[in-house]
Design a protein around this motif. Sequence first.
Motif, PDB file in Angstrom:
ATOM      1  N   ASN A   1      -6.999  -7.308   5.563  1.00 31.02           N
ATOM      2  CA  ASN A   1      -7.873  -6.210   5.966  1.00 31.02           C
ATOM      3  C   ASN A   1      -8.294  -6.369   7.424  1.00 31.02           C
ATOM      4  OD1 ASN A   1      -9.208  -3.868   5.489  1.00 31.02           O
ATOM      5  ND2 ASN A   1     -11.035  -4.872   4.660  1.00 31.02           N
TER       6      ASN A   1
ATOM      7  N   ASP B   1      -6.334 -12.840   6.113  1.00 32.13           N
ATOM      8  CA  ASP B   1      -7.207 -11.705   5.809  1.00 32.13           C
ATOM      9  C   ASP B   1      -6.514 -10.408   6.228  1.00 32.13           C
ATOM     10  OD1 ASP B   1      -9.182  -9.730   5.828  1.00 32.13           O
ATOM     11  OD2 ASP B   1     -10.766 -11.158   6.352  1.00 32.13           O
TER      12      ASP B   1
ATOM     13  N   THR C   1       1.939  -6.750   3.612  1.00 32.92           N
ATOM     14  CA  THR C   1       1.347  -5.507   3.107  1.00 32.92           C
ATOM     15  C   THR C   1       2.305  -4.324   3.252  1.00 32.92           C
ATOM     16  OG1 THR C   1       0.300  -5.107   5.257  1.00 32.92           O
ATOM     17  CG2 THR C   1      -1.036  -6.233   3.595  1.00 32.92           C
TER      18      THR C   1
ATOM     19  N   ASP D   1      -7.141  -8.118  -0.629  1.00 30.61           N
ATOM     20  CA  ASP D   1      -7.278  -7.973   0.829  1.00 30.61           C
ATOM     21  C   ASP D   1      -6.768  -9.184   1.587  1.00 30.61           C
ATOM     22  OD1 ASP D   1      -8.398  -5.409   0.927  1.00 30.61           O
ATOM     23  OD2 ASP D   1     -10.342  -6.211   0.303  1.00 30.61           O
TER      24      ASP D   1
ATOM     25  N   GLU E   1      -7.810 -14.899  -5.043  1.00 29.84           N
ATOM     26  CA  GLU E   1      -6.601 -14.391  -4.392  1.00 29.84           C
ATOM     27  C   GLU E   1      -5.403 -15.265  -4.728  1.00 29.84           C
ATOM     28  OE1 GLU E   1      -7.852 -14.091  -0.263  1.00 29.84           O
ATOM     29  OE2 GLU E   1      -8.671 -12.089  -0.676  1.00 29.84           O
TER      30      GLU E   1
ATOM     31  N   HIS F   1       0.831  -1.222   0.000  1.00 33.77           N
ATOM     32  CA  HIS F   1       0.000   0.000   0.000  1.00 33.77           C
ATOM     33  C   HIS F   1       0.859   1.263   0.000  1.00 33.77           C
ATOM     34  CE1 HIS F   1       0.598   0.421   4.411  1.00 33.77           C
ATOM     35  NE2 HIS F   1       0.602  -0.891   4.370  1.00 33.77           N
TER      36      HIS F   1
ATOM     37  N   GLU G   1      -4.963  -3.323   6.130  1.00 37.36           N
ATOM     38  CA  GLU G   1      -4.250  -2.889   4.925  1.00 37.36           C
ATOM     39  C   GLU G   1      -4.493  -3.871   3.788  1.00 37.36           C
ATOM     40  OE1 GLU G   1      -2.989  -0.099   4.599  1.00 37.36           O
ATOM     41  OE2 GLU G   1      -2.242   0.610   6.528  1.00 37.36           O
ATOM     42  N   ALA G   2      -3.941  -3.528   2.589  1.00 38.38           N
ATOM     43  CA  ALA G   2      -4.096  -4.399   1.434  1.00 38.38           C
ATOM     44  C   ALA G   2      -2.855  -4.256   0.556  1.00 38.38           C
ATOM     45  CB  ALA G   2      -5.337  -3.987   0.638  1.00 38.38           C
TER      46      ALA G   2
ATOM     47  N   ARG H   1      -6.999  -4.726  -6.183  1.00 38.95           N
ATOM     48  CA  ARG H   1      -6.714  -4.681  -4.762  1.00 38.95           C
ATOM     49  C   ARG H   1      -6.922  -6.078  -4.174  1.00 38.95           C
ATOM     50  NH1 ARG H   1      -8.520  -1.018   0.126  1.00 38.95           N
ATOM     51  NH2 ARG H   1      -9.071  -2.786   1.430  1.00 38.95           N
TER      52      ARG H   1
END
Length: 396
Positions: A95, A93, A390, A79, A203, A56, A100-101, A77
Amino acid sequence: MAARTIITTQVAIMGAGPAGLMLSHLLAKTGIESTVIEVRSHQDISETVRAGILEHGTVNLLVDSGVSDRVLREGDRHDGIELRFNGESHRVDFNDLVGEAVWLYPQTDVFLDLAARRKADGGDVRYSVTDTSVHNPEGKPVVHFTDAEGVEYELRADFVVGADGSRSQCRSLVPESARTRYFHEYPFAWFGILAEAPRSSDELIYANSANGFALISQRTETVQRMYFQCDPKENVQDWDDDRIWAEFRNRVNGNGFELNEGPVIDKMVLPFRSFVQAPMRYGNLFLVGDAAHTVPPTGAKGLNLAIHDVKVLFEGLDSHYNSRSGLLLDSYGDRALERVWKAQQFSYWMTTMLHTPADADDFSRARQLGELNSVVSSRHGLAYLAEAYTGWPSAT
Ligand code: DHB
């Protein structure tokens, strides 16, 4: 022989990959001049397939500094990722764990955005140069090069920045007595492919198996990027599509999950090693990105680290020229290296946790599954992975 044409600038940048171009872009925004020279052609760089994951912080820098917001429009994006072992998938996960991602946006596109922005802003970037040499890094640096038309130049600068990649010429200017080189070799490499197939999963999948590691990444709706652990001496010619897909099936398929397969349109073997040269400054020479450090690809830290080096170096140069303070510039190496070693640790950890050495005994295999289980069964373990993947907060 005709005399060299003399040009002067404030910062001479060796290398027009993402690091060199990003530095030149940031400097231009605060009125600091730079000239970027690059031995490869624009076309050659834009056709080289590289990694695809942006932290990010990298995305924010691209967007906030006005390079381009194409990453937000055309990138994806993500996550989270999936860790797959023992035939089961476990979602990390990002997020939920760290808020964040990351973005899937190939390095080639980062290069194209930066090159286009520098061009539109009238930046001095010279591709396809030859006979480059850097002189007097301890004092007022001078760079010799010949441009694509055969004109010989002498480029005079206050500082020279080695953004010239893993085969850096600049890094060798630092005398042996003034630097330390840290190396770690791994007993494997990655076999990377591009395949025409639809996505197999929303993903990325990082798969550990007794048959070795595999990574299922993506590029577009119709083209996918995937890797499997291989011997460093593997020859791509020995691998036809059937053999490649059999290898992926052996490592990833199972418990109702099947990869989408299709024609392989590109294949390559990617070497694997960890390397750091410290310090990252010698006199008026600064090293950034792969010129100073290499990480194994597991976790996609290479480009992100290079962009972080550039951010820290930019802050130092900005402070030197615009606030007349050398303090930030003097601390460049220490500030950059702190993140470099965090990334070395993370990449090493992901690599050893997920890959299976050819000679792994029963103990090391069972211990590895114990390690994977301790990560996925603990919110703390998962959060450690998510924070590193991230991207940690930037150096202050
Ligand atoms: C990609 C490469 C990586 O090294 C990684 O960890 C994730 C994705 C890629 O090329 O898509």
